[in-house]
Motif scaffolding. Structure first.
Motif, PDB file in Angstrom:
ATOM      1  N   LEU A 186       0.834  -1.195   0.000  1.00  0.00           N
ATOM      2  CA  LEU A 186       0.000   0.000   0.000  1.00  0.00           C
ATOM      3  C   LEU A 186       0.872   1.250   0.000  1.00  0.00           C
ATOM      4  O   LEU A 186       1.867   1.302   0.737  1.00  0.00           O
ATOM      5  CB  LEU A 186      -0.928  -0.011   1.226  1.00  0.00           C
ATOM      6  CG  LEU A 186      -2.081  -1.022   1.187  1.00  0.00           C
ATOM      7  CD1 LEU A 186      -2.750  -1.110   2.548  1.00  0.00           C
ATOM      8  CD2 LEU A 186      -3.085  -0.643   0.127  1.00  0.00           C
ATOM      9  N   PRO A 187       0.559   2.282  -0.798  1.00  0.00           N
ATOM     10  CA  PRO A 187      -0.647   2.406  -1.624  1.00  0.00           C
ATOM     11  C   PRO A 187      -0.484   1.913  -3.055  1.00  0.00           C
ATOM     12  O   PRO A 187      -1.251   2.314  -3.932  1.00  0.00           O
ATOM     13  CB  PRO A 187      -0.886   3.912  -1.599  1.00  0.00           C
ATOM     14  CG  PRO A 187       0.488   4.491  -1.596  1.00  0.00           C
ATOM     15  CD  PRO A 187       1.326   3.546  -0.765  1.00  0.00           C
ATOM     16  N   LYS A 188       0.486   1.054  -3.315  1.00  0.00           N
ATOM     17  CA  LYS A 188       0.682   0.545  -4.668  1.00  0.00           C
ATOM     18  C   LYS A 188       0.301  -0.933  -4.711  1.00  0.00           C
ATOM     19  O   LYS A 188       1.044  -1.785  -4.234  1.00  0.00           O
ATOM     20  CB  LYS A 188       2.140   0.732  -5.100  1.00  0.00           C
ATOM     21  CG  LYS A 188       2.556   2.198  -5.245  1.00  0.00           C
ATOM     22  CD  LYS A 188       3.996   2.306  -5.721  1.00  0.00           C
ATOM     23  CE  LYS A 188       4.405   3.763  -5.885  1.00  0.00           C
ATOM     24  NZ  LYS A 188       5.815   3.889  -6.351  1.00  0.00           N
ATOM     25  N   LEU A 189      -0.856  -1.198  -5.287  1.00  0.00           N
ATOM     26  CA  LEU A 189      -1.348  -2.567  -5.422  1.00  0.00           C
ATOM     27  C   LEU A 189      -1.502  -2.916  -6.896  1.00  0.00           C
ATOM     28  O   LEU A 189      -1.677  -2.042  -7.745  1.00  0.00           O
ATOM     29  CB  LEU A 189      -2.694  -2.728  -4.716  1.00  0.00           C
ATOM     30  CG  LEU A 189      -2.729  -2.531  -3.203  1.00  0.00           C
ATOM     31  CD1 LEU A 189      -4.159  -2.671  -2.689  1.00  0.00           C
ATOM     32  CD2 LEU A 189      -1.811  -3.512  -2.507  1.00  0.00           C
ATOM     33  N   SER A 190      -1.466  -4.188  -7.178  1.00  0.00           N
ATOM     34  CA  SER A 190      -1.688  -4.662  -8.539  1.00  0.00           C
ATOM     35  C   SER A 190      -2.262  -6.061  -8.489  1.00  0.00           C
ATOM     36  O   SER A 190      -2.224  -6.733  -7.449  1.00  0.00           O
ATOM     37  CB  SER A 190      -0.386  -4.657  -9.344  1.00  0.00           C
ATOM     38  OG  SER A 190       0.553  -5.559  -8.770  1.00  0.00           O
TER      39      SER A 190
END
Length: 410
Positions: A186-190
């Motif tokens: 978080l805050p980078k999800l995939s």
């Protein structure tokens, strides 16, 4: 189960029917192949293991493509619960149809050294997904023993923090399924999806955080992914007593809208919309420093949260649903106080799984272990009998539900 009417090979093909005491009797041998396949397809799946020993004709039916096709037309099967215990190299299920324990033959592919101690991580329809120690995924039909190892992910993808693993079988094509992984920090999800129809992993989808002032799920949005984080001072020493629940996730499908939920560690329900490639958070259920054990399940196409908490010298287990319209949690069921109070002060951890309108709750601590089946329609809470192997009760830490379908293809 008694299989009446199956004759030996010496019986002639002539139809034998007669009126005896006003009752019309006939031999099963008089039925043509198509009718026999359709008739046997309605038997409980547990009967499949005994078809081979009845007679040669029934043995041939069990192996026929027509029988599998007939089975695929059965709308639903009573669920089996695949139980997880420290000995991962065995398959024990609870059959909800006759409320009994069954030991299945462990799939041969999982017996290989490279797949030894593979962990169950997801189920859908009649399939169970395992993850081996190298991070590869194996799809299995536990009834037939058929297995398939999926193509490995690239090393960069495998090194990312994995949050959710869920499966979804196609409603239009029972022979196809998808495996969805959500990962990142978080805050980078995939997310990335394996599609069995094309036999490969699809392109990775990056997800961005949605503005806080736009909380709520638009009913027109498609392909939404949700995950629930764990928070607070956990009741058990290790909230995830079973490593299989490390990626505790569920998936729902409403009007073509796919929604995934999984458990992490910060106390919020994070909603990720794959079509919009965005995510946002639901409010937590309890204050951050509350003591509780929590899990999520899918029942009737909805995500529900099951929470065990302690308050005023008593333990309470409740089931919650998030209301999108009023944007708040609503209680829909609660375990009878006399049952939940037995868990007070024992540092109990719960791991749950849903199946239709039922929830199986596995409770574990250093002092006790039990399994309770809740019916949300009748509000019936029943403790399952202990499963004994060689005279000793087996402790299971979690469970996965699936429909026992011999026709499910890997």
């Amino acid at each position: 189960m008694e299989y009446g009417g199956c004759k030996s090979s010496r019986t002639t093909g002539k139809r034998k029917s007669q009126e005896e005491d006003g009752i019309l009797s006939f031999s099963m041998d008089d039925l043509n192949q198509d009718v026999l396949e359709r008739l046997l397809s309605w038997l409980p799946t547990s009967s499949f293991f005994r078809l081979n020993s009845v007679c040669k004709r029934w043995k041939s039916v069990a192996a026929s493509a027509g029988f599998k096709l007939a089975c695929s037309h059965i709308p639903s099967r009573d669920p089996w619960f695949f139980m997880v215990n420290p000995n991962l190299n065995q398959s024990i299920v609870f059959d909800s149809a006759d409320r009994s324990w069954r030991k299945l033959h462990h799939p041969p592919l999982l017996e290989k050294d490279s797949n030894h101690n593979s962990m169950p991580v997801a189920t859908s329809g009649g399939l169970v997904c395992f993850r081996n120690l190298t991070g590869n995924f194996i799809i299995c039909n536990l009834v037939t023993g058929s297995c398939r190892e999926l193509p490995p992910l690239d090393p960069t993808r495998r090194s990312q923090t994995l949050h959710a693993i869920v499966m979804n079988t196609s409603l239009e094509d029972s022979g196809s399924y998808k495996l969805v992984l959500v990962s990142g920090e978080l805050p980078k999800l995939s997310c990335i999806v394996y599609n069995s129809s094309v036999g490969c992993w699809e392109e990775e989808i990056a997800l961005s955080k949605k503005d806080d002032n736009s909380l709520g799920l638009d009913s027109n949005d498609d392909n939404a992914v949700y995950f629930l984080n764990k928070a607070g001072n956990v009741v058990a020493t290790n909230m995830q007593r079973s490593p299989s629940k490390q990626y505790s996730s569920v998936i729902t499908n409403k009007g073509g809208e796919e929604i995934v939920y999984f458990l992490s560690s910060s106390g919020k329900v994070v909603v990720c919309n794959l079509t919009q490639k965005r995510f946002f958070e639901y409010p937590g259920l309890l204050p951050v420093y509350s003591e509780y054990s929590i899990d999520m399940v899918e029942c009737g196409g909805e995500m529900l949260v099951v929470m065990l908490s302690e308050f005023l010298e008593s333990a309470s287990l409740r089931v919650w649903r998030y209301d999108e319209e009023i944007r708040s949690w609503q209680q829909i069921a609660a375990m009878p106080p006399a049952m939940s109070h037995e868990w007070f002060g024992r540092k109990v951890d719960i791991n749950c799984v849903g199946a239709g309108h039922r929830i199986l709750i596995c409770s574990n601590s250093g002092e006790l272990f039990s399994y309770v089946l809740c019916d949300l329609v009748t509000n019936e809470w029943v403790e399952l009998p202990k499963c004994c192997v060689n005279g000793e009760a087996v402790e299971f830490m979690s469970a996965f539900s699936f429909e026992p379908r011999i026709e499910a293809s890997v």
